[in-house]
Design a protein around this motif. Structure first.
Motif, PDB file in Angstrom:
ATOM      1  N   ASN A 179      73.607  94.205 -79.882  1.00 29.31           N
ATOM      2  CA  ASN A 179      72.682  93.415 -80.699  1.00 29.31           C
ATOM      3  C   ASN A 179      73.320  92.898 -81.980  1.00 29.31           C
ATOM      4  N   ALA A 180      74.454  93.460 -82.345  1.00 29.72           N
ATOM      5  CA  ALA A 180      75.228  92.941 -83.475  1.00 29.72           C
ATOM      6  C   ALA A 180      76.249  91.904 -83.012  1.00 29.72           C
ATOM      7  N   SER A 181      76.205  91.572 -81.725  1.00 27.05           N
ATOM      8  CA  SER A 181      77.170  90.640 -81.112  1.00 27.05           C
ATOM      9  C   SER A 181      78.605  91.131 -81.228  1.00 27.05           C
ATOM     10  N   ASP A 182      78.759  92.447 -81.365  1.00 28.02           N
ATOM     11  CA  ASP A 182      80.088  93.069 -81.371  1.00 28.02           C
ATOM     12  C   ASP A 182      80.401  93.472 -79.930  1.00 28.02           C
ATOM     13  N   PHE A 183      80.763  92.499 -79.111  1.00 25.89           N
ATOM     14  CA  PHE A 183      80.902  92.754 -77.685  1.00 25.89           C
ATOM     15  C   PHE A 183      82.141  93.589 -77.348  1.00 25.89           C
ATOM     16  N   ASP A 184      83.201  93.453 -78.130  1.00 29.38           N
ATOM     17  CA  ASP A 184      84.364  94.307 -77.922  1.00 29.38           C
ATOM     18  C   ASP A 184      84.010  95.763 -78.224  1.00 29.38           C
ATOM     19  N   GLY A 185      83.290  95.955 -79.313  1.00 30.08           N
ATOM     20  CA  GLY A 185      82.854  97.307 -79.672  1.00 30.08           C
ATOM     21  C   GLY A 185      81.901  97.880 -78.641  1.00 30.08           C
ATOM     22  N   ALA A 186      81.029  97.022 -78.100  1.00 26.89           N
ATOM     23  CA  ALA A 186      80.089  97.474 -77.069  1.00 26.89           C
ATOM     24  C   ALA A 186      80.836  97.904 -75.814  1.00 26.89           C
ATOM     25  N   ALA A 187      81.835  97.117 -75.414  1.00 25.55           N
ATOM     26  CA  ALA A 187      82.611  97.452 -74.212  1.00 25.55           C
ATOM     27  C   ALA A 187      83.259  98.827 -74.358  1.00 25.55           C
ATOM     28  N   ALA A 188      83.743  99.143 -75.555  1.00 22.01           N
ATOM     29  CA  ALA A 188      84.383 100.439 -75.779  1.00 22.01           C
ATOM     30  C   ALA A 188      83.378 101.589 -75.681  1.00 22.01           C
ATOM     31  N   GLN A 189      82.107 101.323 -76.000  1.00 23.93           N
ATOM     32  CA  GLN A 189      81.087 102.364 -75.984  1.00 23.93           C
ATOM     33  C   GLN A 189      80.766 102.872 -74.579  1.00 23.93           C
ATOM     34  N   PHE A 190      80.946 102.039 -73.573  1.00 26.09           N
ATOM     35  CA  PHE A 190      80.669 102.490 -72.207  1.00 26.09           C
ATOM     36  C   PHE A 190      81.423 103.783 -71.899  1.00 26.09           C
ATOM     37  N   HIS A 191      82.657 103.868 -72.384  1.00 18.54           N
ATOM     38  CA  HIS A 191      83.543 104.966 -71.996  1.00 18.54           C
ATOM     39  C   HIS A 191      83.131 106.315 -72.577  1.00 18.54           C
ATOM     40  N   ARG A 192      82.187 106.316 -73.484  1.00 19.51           N
ATOM     41  CA  ARG A 192      81.728 107.582 -74.052  1.00 19.51           C
ATOM     42  C   ARG A 192      80.780 108.323 -73.100  1.00 19.51           C
ATOM     43  N   TRP A 193      80.112 107.589 -72.206  1.00 20.88           N
ATOM     44  CA  TRP A 193      79.044 108.158 -71.381  1.00 20.88           C
ATOM     45  C   TRP A 193      79.605 108.695 -70.058  1.00 20.88           C
ATOM     46  N   THR A 194      80.363 109.783 -70.125  1.00 19.95           N
ATOM     47  CA  THR A 194      81.088 110.267 -68.946  1.00 19.95           C
ATOM     48  C   THR A 194      80.804 111.730 -68.601  1.00 19.95           C
ATOM     49  N   MET A 195      79.830 112.336 -69.254  1.00 14.65           N
ATOM     50  CA  MET A 195      79.531 113.739 -69.002  1.00 14.65           C
ATOM     51  C   MET A 195      78.136 113.883 -68.395  1.00 14.65           C
ATOM     52  N   SER A 196      77.956 114.924 -67.596  1.00 15.16           N
ATOM     53  CA  SER A 196      76.641 115.263 -67.062  1.00 15.16           C
ATOM     54  C   SER A 196      76.515 116.777 -67.028  1.00 15.16           C
ATOM     55  N   ARG A 197      75.485 117.269 -67.700  1.00 14.04           N
ATOM     56  CA  ARG A 197      75.250 118.730 -67.793  1.00 14.04           C
ATOM     57  C   ARG A 197      76.485 119.452 -68.323  1.00 14.04           C
ATOM     58  N   GLY A 198      77.123 118.825 -69.318  1.00 11.08           N
ATOM     59  CA  GLY A 198      78.236 119.452 -70.006  1.00 11.08           C
ATOM     60  C   GLY A 198      79.586 119.317 -69.337  1.00 11.08           C
ATOM     61  N   VAL A 199      79.645 118.604 -68.214  1.00 12.50           N
ATOM     62  CA  VAL A 199      80.899 118.460 -67.475  1.00 12.50           C
ATOM     63  C   VAL A 199      81.302 116.988 -67.423  1.00 12.50           C
ATOM     64  N   ARG A 200      82.568 116.706 -67.740  1.00 12.30           N
ATOM     65  CA  ARG A 200      83.081 115.343 -67.628  1.00 12.30           C
ATOM     66  C   ARG A 200      83.378 115.054 -66.164  1.00 12.30           C
ATOM     67  N   LEU A 201      82.750 114.016 -65.613  1.00  7.62           N
ATOM     68  CA  LEU A 201      82.839 113.729 -64.190  1.00  7.62           C
ATOM     69  C   LEU A 201      83.729 112.526 -63.916  1.00  7.62           C
ATOM     70  N   LYS A 202      84.614 112.674 -62.961  1.00  7.62           N
ATOM     71  CA  LYS A 202      85.521 111.587 -62.595  1.00  7.62           C
ATOM     72  C   LYS A 202      84.734 110.347 -62.178  1.00  7.62           C
TER      73      LYS A 202
END
Length: 226
Positions: free
Chosen positions: A154-177
């Motif tokens: 929403n800030a039109s920071d699309f490069d920053g937004a793209a980098a944020q996807f990579h943070r969402w990689t855990m489920s129930r405390g475990v990082r999943l491939k």
């Protein structure tokens, strides 16, 4: 090959390439956790996004119990938040055809597409819209609505937004491939990269080439949220 327990039957299925995680958006819907009537979206989701979701949800023509005991069928369609043996499956022609499974999936993404339209206040390309729809389908609209990713969009920071996807990689405390690769695919699609090969088939290898993350600080659990 693995054997999946279905509603009273054992069905052989291809061994998943990585862990499967139930759709957070569908779980919200079944729990009644979407708040006001969510509606649906008329904006079309691009083929790359549908093929991305299909890749990571996997395909099963017969109902099965996912790793947490939720009855599931097709391309990750949650039938109920309980075992298949306790679920009403009368609305499905089993085994599902691939066309029927895709139609269910496109319908399932309607709520995700609506959530993207609801919370995003800037114009999006079709690729950005598709990537965010896949993300919301996976993590749920509640997590999306309070995410730094959305703030960057929403800030039109699309490069920053793209980098944020990579943070969402855990489920129930475990990082999943599976989540690591999915987020790379969504980031690549969001950045306008073509994830289909010359034959129009989804190519997972392009995700790691085009959307691979650098060091990731503060990873996020898709169950707990940010």
């Amino acid at each position: 090959m693995s054997t999946l327990l279905t509603c009273g039957t054992a069905v052989s299925a291809q061994e998943p390439a990585f862990e499967r995680v139930a759709s957070g958006l569908q779980a919200e819907t079944l729990r009644g956790g979407l708040g006001a009537a969510p509606g649906n979206s008329s904006r079309v989701i691009v083929k790359s996004a549908i093929e991305l979701i299909k890749q990571f949800e996997g395909w099963f023509a017969s109902p099965y119990n996912d790793p947490v005991g939720y009855c599931t069928i097709g391309y990750g369609h949650l039938v109920a938040l309980k075992l298949c043996s306790d679920s009403d499956l009368s609305g499905f022609d089993i085994p599902l055809t691939a066309d029927a499974g895709q139609a269910i999936l496109v319908d399932d993404t309607g709520l995700a597409r609506h959530a993207v339209e609801r919370f995003v206040s800037v114009d999006l390309t079709d690729a950005q819209f598709g990537a965010l729809s896949s993300f919301v389908f996976n993590v749920g609209q509640g997590n999306f609505s309070s995410s730094t990713l959305l703030k960057r969009v929403n800030a039109s920071d699309f490069d920053g937004a793209a980098a944020q996807f990579h943070r969402w990689t855990m489920s129930r405390g475990v990082r999943l491939k599976g989540l690591v690769i999915r987020r790379s695919c969504e980031a690549a699609l969001f950045s306008g990269r073509d994830l289909l090969n010359a034959q129009g088939v989804f190519d997972q290898n392009r995700c790691t080439l085009l959307g691979a993350p650098g060091p990731v600080d503060d990873p996020i659990d898709i169950i707990a949220g940010e």
